[in-house]
Design an enzyme around this catalytic site. Structure first.
Site, PDB file in Angstrom:
ATOM      1  N   GLN A 115      -4.145   6.899  -1.252  1.00 51.14           N
ATOM      2  CA  GLN A 115      -4.729   7.876  -2.164  1.00 51.14           C
ATOM      3  C   GLN A 115      -5.356   7.048  -3.276  1.00 51.14           C
ATOM      4  OE1 GLN A 115      -3.209  11.757  -1.886  1.00 51.14           O
ATOM      5  NE2 GLN A 115      -5.407  11.593  -1.997  1.00 51.14           N
ATOM      6  N   SER A 145       1.412   6.796  -5.792  1.00 50.65           N
ATOM      7  CA  SER A 145       1.429   8.009  -4.984  1.00 50.65           C
ATOM      8  C   SER A 145       2.236   7.746  -3.725  1.00 50.65           C
ATOM      9  CB  SER A 145       0.000   8.391  -4.590  1.00 50.65           C
ATOM     10  OG  SER A 145       0.025   9.422  -3.613  1.00 50.65           O
ATOM     11  N   THR A 146       3.033   8.743  -3.311  1.00 51.95           N
ATOM     12  CA  THR A 146       3.728   8.629  -2.028  1.00 51.95           C
ATOM     13  C   THR A 146       2.949   9.423  -0.984  1.00 51.95           C
ATOM     14  OG1 THR A 146       5.765   8.340  -3.278  1.00 51.95           O
ATOM     15  CG2 THR A 146       6.019   8.772  -0.945  1.00 51.95           C
ATOM     16  N   HIS A 147       1.651   9.204  -0.954  1.00 55.33           N
ATOM     17  CA  HIS A 147       0.798   9.844   0.039  1.00 55.33           C
ATOM     18  C   HIS A 147       0.282   8.773   0.997  1.00 55.33           C
ATOM     19  CE1 HIS A 147      -0.049  13.028  -3.306  1.00 55.33           C
ATOM     20  NE2 HIS A 147       1.185  13.060  -2.873  1.00 55.33           N
ATOM     21  N   ASN A 148       1.211   8.214   1.755  1.00 50.28           N
ATOM     22  CA  ASN A 148       0.854   7.209   2.764  1.00 50.28           C
ATOM     23  C   ASN A 148       0.500   7.963   4.042  1.00 50.28           C
ATOM     24  OD1 ASN A 148       3.643   6.481   1.286  1.00 50.28           O
ATOM     25  ND2 ASN A 148       2.339   4.699   1.245  1.00 50.28           N
TER      26      ASN A 148
END
Lengths: 208, 588
Positions: free
Chosen positions: B346, B512-515
């Site tokens: 992200q 962000s933990t949007h991997n």
């Protein structure tokens, strides 16, 4: 158990630090957060007690972190790659500060005037002092800074933030759980004082 | 000695959002389902206790609810020429752990991706020519927005999302997002009450011609009973969402929307504190026999099952495939292999506006309470004269005033001492922040594979992440930062500061933990690891469910799309796969 409530840290005695180390840490946290018209200093707020207890627990031992080798130097973007855990870094780092100052000034940190203490910490933060035993000044200062701020702003249950001093200073109401009556009161100060996980002093019959 | 257990119809790896949804759907179908969960059992009353859930040090700083690096981490580097080193502590992203997974401690922003996101390669090529995306490895998802709509709807009603529709069946709705795709009906709950900062942000945004709307939120704007009959409470705006479990039954999670029903079913069982080591394949490698796992006593078990669902965190799904030999690991040199391909992230940036005369009460907050501007997101604006593709949502979502982590100060403020303290007190209540959440598009050299050096506690290789922000995404982010500066000027504070995204992805500060990606969906088995129903091309009785399936990431939080993909996979298993178990749903 991970779901257990926290236990109140009680000041008195040192669990990790020696008396000499404790005096040094108290002096440092009192420069990082000096007593002034806004709040008491870091020492009185309990930051050194907080750090002492943290270093005896999972944080001090890095028991939750990945600690397998090989330990190779990395880029700053790869994070801390050292083998030493925080407890070891404090032990080595504090000794290095006093050894360095004794060599340079013939005095320990505690014996310096506040302005001299600030000058030393500023130089250490900027990497401008060459500490012995391979201690990296900016890295160790960063750890001290991080832990001091944690102690000052965390719930008082952990030994710092005495009487919720930092929360009163900011106007943070702490562990309150319901602001529904104030959501729509835009730009108006929130009227209630802070609450800790263990409540408010007057609730415990100890006075505010 | 591995203990062999009685056969199950379905074994699910991980009991978070997707595992719970799949378990619920497949037990409804009459199947016998077991979930194997690496972390502990967690429930609201016992683990997110209202007496001490509001503990910033414990949950936000020490991260009690998260995956601990001692259990599993990964090595990281910016490009293939560097030596990858382990993230000894997580920083840039924080994977979840335990029942409920990352859905326990998320903020709750619940978006739909657009048709233009799903058909991105076709769309961009048609609009701007193939040369515009020549440096990227973007792929179509193989589904349309219209195909995804019923599944988004299903997830939003399960989770009780609070929001305002912008487009119902083609009719634009006042107050919603005018750029969204048509939806079949409005959100199940109205928007949350707005705090001051997003209210001001929206007023100013509108005054300069933008289109702010309430961020769709998994924090309940009112009491809600979901289609499974599970009741949730109204959010109390306590400001302890992200990194915390909700003590108030007000944030959607597996705990508050599925598990109370699922756990009562006689054909469902969960085994917690049990880590799956790998999926066991039959000789020839074309079919899975079950999974091998180990419990906390070190005892190893083989759980046979006809159907294996990987429902762990997306990154861990990809690693389990690599460790199990499901599909071929991607090689950026040859471009061959599918597992680990198209890892994306992200591309975020932020603005702070400092005021003298305002009090935003930052502690009155919820994880997804705010306003979003989508005028510069995805395909909402013309890129014809620009030098990038993609975009970002601009979000004013002040999530908390927790003081260890949230202490905005004017640029140039020292980090300690009396001057620091004065600036901290001045900035605490009077700073308005907002940020751009930008798309992340795949490139050839951003990928996942296995590390040659570092091992986990069982001696298995760690996954290796090679990632940096692509030049395209940096140009995108700078463009959106310029737009955010226009908003800052219109807001008119005494000063503002912009934190722009730079190359050289830094694994240390939280971003962000949007991997996403690593086991991407698609129509071409040479470029995707799973088909559009998330079924493995290589081992058809394995489905891989999660953000691992995203071919690239949009400028939006992923959970809404993860939930929709879970419902779509469940539908395909129930109504297609079970008619002919073990067979591919799509011919390669």
């Amino acid at each position: 158990m991970t779901s257990d409530p926290p236990t109140q840290v009680v000041a008195g005695g040192w669990h990790f630090f020696s008396a000499q180390e404790a005096a040094l840490v108290e002096a440092i946290v009192d420069r990082i957060i000096p007593a002034d018209e806004l709040s008491m200093g870091g020492k009185e707020a309990g930051c050194a007690v907080y750090i002492d207890r943290q270093l005896m627990g999972a944080f001090g031992a890095s028991s939750r972190l990945y600690t397998q080798g090989p330990f190779l130097p990395g880029l700053p973007t790869q994070g801390y790659q050292g083998e030493a855990n925080p407890a070891q870094r404090y032990r080595t780092g504090l000794a290095a500060i006093d050894a360095f100052l004794k060599q340079r000034d013939g005095k320990t940190f505690v014996e310096l005037a506040p302005a001299e203490q600030d000058a030393f910490l500023t130089a250490m933060e900027a990497g401008k002092v060459d500490l012995p035993n391979g201690v990296k000044g900016p890295g160790f200062f960063g750890l001290l800074l991080q832990n001091t701020m944690e102690g000052f702003f965390a719930d008082p249950v952990y030994g710092g933030n005495k009487d919720m001093v930092s929360w009163r200073m900011l106007g943070f109401p702490g562990a309150r759980y319901d602001y529904r009556d104030h959501v729509s009161k835009h730009n108006q100060p929130y009227p209630q004082p802070p609450v800790s996980i263990i409540g408010r002093p007057e609730w415990l019959g100890k006075g505010a | 000695m591995t203990k062999i257990l009685p056969r199950k119809d379905v074994v699910i790896v991980g009991l978070g959002w997707t595992g719970s949804i799949l378990a619920h759907e497949l037990t409804d179908q009459g199947l016998d389902v077991v979930a194997i969960e690496r972390g502990p059992w967690r429930d609201t009353a016992t683990d997110f206790n209202i007496g001490y859930a509001q503990d910033e040090l414990r949950y936000s700083i020490r991260r009690d609810l998260f995956l601990q690096p001692a259990v599993e981490t990964m090595t990281v580097r910016n490009d293939p020429s560097q030596k990858a080193l382990p993230m000894r502590d997580f920083g840039s992203f924080l994977p979840g752990n335990g029942v409920g997974g990352a859905g326990v401690h998320w903020n709750g922003h619940t978006w739909r991706f657009w048709d233009s996101d799903f058909q991105i390669k076709t769309n961009l090529t048609k609009k701007y020519g193939a040369s515009r995306i020549a440096d990227l490895q973007v792929e179509d998802w193989g589904v349309t927005g219209a195909e995804m709509e019923p599944y988004y709807d299903q997830f939003e009603y399960l989770a009780g999302i609070s929001g305002k529709a912008g487009n119902i069946k083609g009719q634009l709705q006042e107050g919603g997002n005018p750029f969204e795709d048509p939806r079949s009906r409005d959100y199940p709950n109205p928007p949350m009450q707005m705090t001051y900062a997003p209210t001001l942000f929206a007023e100013v945004g509108r005054s300069i011609g933008l289109h702010p709307f309430p961020t769709p939120s998994a924090n309940m704007s009112r009491a809600y009973v979901n289609p499974l009959g599970i009741a949730m409470g109204q959010c109390t705006y306590c400001g302890f969402c992200e990194r915390f479990g909700c003590a108030n039954y007000s944030k959607s999670s597996a705990q508050t929307t599925v598990l109370p029903v699922l756990m009562k079913k006689s054909n469902f069982e969960v085994r917690t504190d049990s880590e799956v080591l790998h999926v066991d394949l039959a000789p020839g490698g074309k079919s899975a026999r079950g999974v091998t796992y180990v419990d906390t006593s070190g005892e190893e078990y083989f759980q046979p099952a006809d159907l294996v669902l990987l429902c762990a965190y997306g990154l861990h799904n990809a690693r389990l495939m690599m460790l199990s030999g499901i599909g071929k690991i991607y090689d950026p040199g040859s471009g061959e292999g599918t597992v680990g391909r198209n890892y994306c992230y992200q591309t975020n940036a932020g603005v702070q506006v400092f005021f003298d005369d305002k009090n935003f009460n930052p502690f009155i907050a919820a994880g997804a309470l705010g306003q979003t501007i989508d005028d510069y997101n995805g395909d909402a604006f013309d890129h014809g004269a620009l030098d990038f593709v993609g975009g970002a949502g601009i979000n004013c979502i002040p999530t908390n005033g927790r003081p260890i982590g949230t202490r905005p100060t004017l640029p140039g403020t020292p980090k300690w001492g009396s001057a620091w303290k004065k600036a901290t007190v001045e900035g605490y209540k009077s700073t308005l922040g907002y940020s751009s959440q930008g798309s992340s598009y795949a490139t050839r050299n951003n990928y996942l594979d296995l590390d040659p050096t570092y091992k986990d506690r069982f001696g298995r290789p760690l996954m290796r992440m090679t990632f940096d922000f692509p030049d395209n995404d940096i140009r995108m982010s700078n463009y959106v930062c310029d737009r955010m500066e226009e908003i800052a000027k219109a807001l008119g504070g005494k000063q503002y500061a912009v934190s722009r995204r730079k190359k050289g992805w830094d694994s240390v500060p939280y971003q962000s933990t949007h991997n996403t990606g690593g086991a991407i969906m698609g129509t071409d088995p040479k470029k995707s690891a799973v088909n559009t129903f998330l079924q493995s091309w290589d081992v058809p009785n394995v489905f891989v469910i999660g953000a691992s399936a995203f071919p690239q990431n949009a400028g939006k939080n992923p959970t809404g799309t993860v939930g929709a993909l879970a419902f779509r996979a469940a539908d395909a298993i129930r109504n297609q796969y079970l008619r002919n178990p073990g067979a591919p749903l799509v011919q390669a």
